[in-house]
Design a protein around this motif. Structure first.
Motif, PDB file in Angstrom:
ATOM      1  N   THR A 150       0.684  -1.261   0.108  1.00  0.00           N
ATOM      2  CA  THR A 150      -0.239  -0.420  -0.368  1.00  0.00           C
ATOM      3  C   THR A 150       0.888   1.069  -0.020  1.00  0.00           C
ATOM      4  OG1 THR A 150      -2.367  -1.439   1.511  1.00  0.00           O
ATOM      5  CG2 THR A 150      -1.443   1.487   1.243  1.00  0.00           C
TER       6      THR A 150
ATOM      7  N   ALA B  14      -6.504   6.909  -1.511  1.00  0.00           N
ATOM      8  CA  ALA B  14      -7.752   5.807  -1.357  1.00  0.00           C
ATOM      9  C   ALA B  14      -8.610   5.026  -2.761  1.00  0.00           C
ATOM     10  CB  ALA B  14      -8.398   6.097  -0.349  1.00  0.00           C
ATOM     11  N   ARG B  15      -9.253   6.228  -3.160  1.00  0.00           N
ATOM     12  CA  ARG B  15     -10.182   5.300  -4.084  1.00  0.00           C
ATOM     13  C   ARG B  15      -9.319   4.841  -5.318  1.00  0.00           C
ATOM     14  NH1 ARG B  15     -13.358   9.834  -3.826  1.00  0.00           N
ATOM     15  NH2 ARG B  15     -11.784  11.194  -4.542  1.00  0.00           N
TER      16      ARG B  15
ATOM     17  N   VAL C 163      -7.932   0.908  -1.359  1.00  0.00           N
ATOM     18  CA  VAL C 163      -7.857   0.990  -0.202  1.00  0.00           C
ATOM     19  C   VAL C 163      -9.260   1.693   1.441  1.00  0.00           C
ATOM     20  CG1 VAL C 163      -6.076   0.091   0.262  1.00  0.00           C
ATOM     21  CG2 VAL C 163      -5.999   2.120   0.689  1.00  0.00           C
ATOM     22  N   ARG C 164      -9.142   1.829   2.398  1.00  0.00           N
ATOM     23  CA  ARG C 164     -10.269   2.104   3.396  1.00  0.00           C
ATOM     24  C   ARG C 164      -9.620   3.499   3.355  1.00  0.00           C
ATOM     25  NH1 ARG C 164     -12.340  -2.494   3.320  1.00  0.00           N
ATOM     26  NH2 ARG C 164     -13.765  -3.295   3.914  1.00  0.00           N
ATOM     27  N   PRO C 165     -10.303   4.539   4.010  1.00  0.00           N
ATOM     28  CA  PRO C 165      -9.156   5.261   4.307  1.00  0.00           C
ATOM     29  C   PRO C 165      -8.234   5.592   5.534  1.00  0.00           C
ATOM     30  CG  PRO C 165     -11.633   6.192   3.847  1.00  0.00           C
ATOM     31  CD  PRO C 165     -11.643   4.858   3.949  1.00  0.00           C
TER      32      PRO C 165
ATOM     33  N   THR D  68      -6.992   2.774   6.833  1.00  0.00           N
ATOM     34  CA  THR D  68      -6.022   2.314   6.251  1.00  0.00           C
ATOM     35  C   THR D  68      -4.570   3.565   5.406  1.00  0.00           C
ATOM     36  OG1 THR D  68      -7.080  -0.152   6.244  1.00  0.00           O
ATOM     37  CG2 THR D  68      -5.080   0.457   5.403  1.00  0.00           C
ATOM     38  N   LEU D  69      -5.710   4.056   4.746  1.00  0.00           N
ATOM     39  CA  LEU D  69      -4.105   4.811   3.865  1.00  0.00           C
ATOM     40  C   LEU D  69      -4.050   6.062   4.973  1.00  0.00           C
ATOM     41  CD1 LEU D  69      -3.771   5.703   0.836  1.00  0.00           C
ATOM     42  CD2 LEU D  69      -5.143   7.132   0.903  1.00  0.00           C
ATOM     43  N   THR D  70      -4.189   6.174   5.476  1.00  0.00           N
ATOM     44  CA  THR D  70      -3.786   7.576   6.662  1.00  0.00           C
ATOM     45  C   THR D  70      -2.563   6.718   7.555  1.00  0.00           C
ATOM     46  OG1 THR D  70      -6.104   8.511   6.687  1.00  0.00           O
ATOM     47  CG2 THR D  70      -4.467   8.059   8.704  1.00  0.00           C
TER      48      THR D  70
END
Lengths: 102, 102
Positions: free
Chosen positions: A17, A39-40, A44-46, A48-50
């Motif tokens: 990621t 994220a889009r 991946v979920r927001p 998770t990206l954070t």
DNA sequence: TCCATTTTTCGAGAATATATGAAATATTGA
DNA sequence: TCAATATTTCATATATTCTCGAAAAATGGA
């Protein structure tokens, strides 16, 4: 660059990621890209990206700036350049140019 | 080099013991260095070093050959070169040469 | 103010990584 | 064969990483 920083950088990039996110940010250039857009694209979920961006940020591989409701992330080229320089100089010594073991 | 291989390589190098071991092996050149000598210089236990070398070997960053009672490890420059090339080309795109965000 | 949008924080659980002692394996030479 | 040296394997305990759902925080517009 010190060894500690190098390992932090290597660790930060050693994840699907995070590496994908960093590559997208590099492609995006200095303009960067919003966290949501990242994220889009990465699917991946927001949150998770954070987490991924936090680690990249801690490694000083990305910067963040708020623009309205969005937070725009951008690659820090200087850090990446320093990391590559460290790897070339310290890990490859003067060996790679001559390629004695290739 | 594929992303998967790149991440394997980055992960392998993203650890104090493994990075230090790899650096010593690069300095040692094609002649390589015995596992025991590496363990002494790095001040790590033999089995801990074996674990580190196994991971580096799986990442194809080192080779192993037996010489009498010792096992000689050597850096695989070609893999390191490929990894650096991947990072430069795929992660820095065409951005680093111009350093637009530096 | 109220609501929708965007991102982050929090807490938890599963998965993975790490280092270790003890034992096993491989090699050499007496 | 026996002992010494060198390395690996195994089982395990600890620590860290990773992802997730839910809730909270920040922003802008009606």
């Amino acid at each position: 660059m010190e060894i500690k920083s190098a390992i932090t950088g290597l660790s930060a990039l050693a994840n699907d990621t995070r590496l994908a996110a960093f590559r997208l940010l590099v492609q995006a250039g200095p303009a960067g890209m919003a966290a949501g857009e990242l994220a889009r694209r990465l699917a991946v979920r927001p949150n998770t990206l954070t987490a991924a961006l936090t680690i990249l940020s801690h490694a000083e591989l990305v910067t963040a700036r708020r623009a309205g409701r969005s937070v725009i992330y951008a690659a820090r080229y200087e850090t990446m350049r320093a990391l590559l320089a460290f790897m070339t100089e310290n890990c490859c010594a003067n060996s790679l140019p001559d390629a004695p073991g290739a």
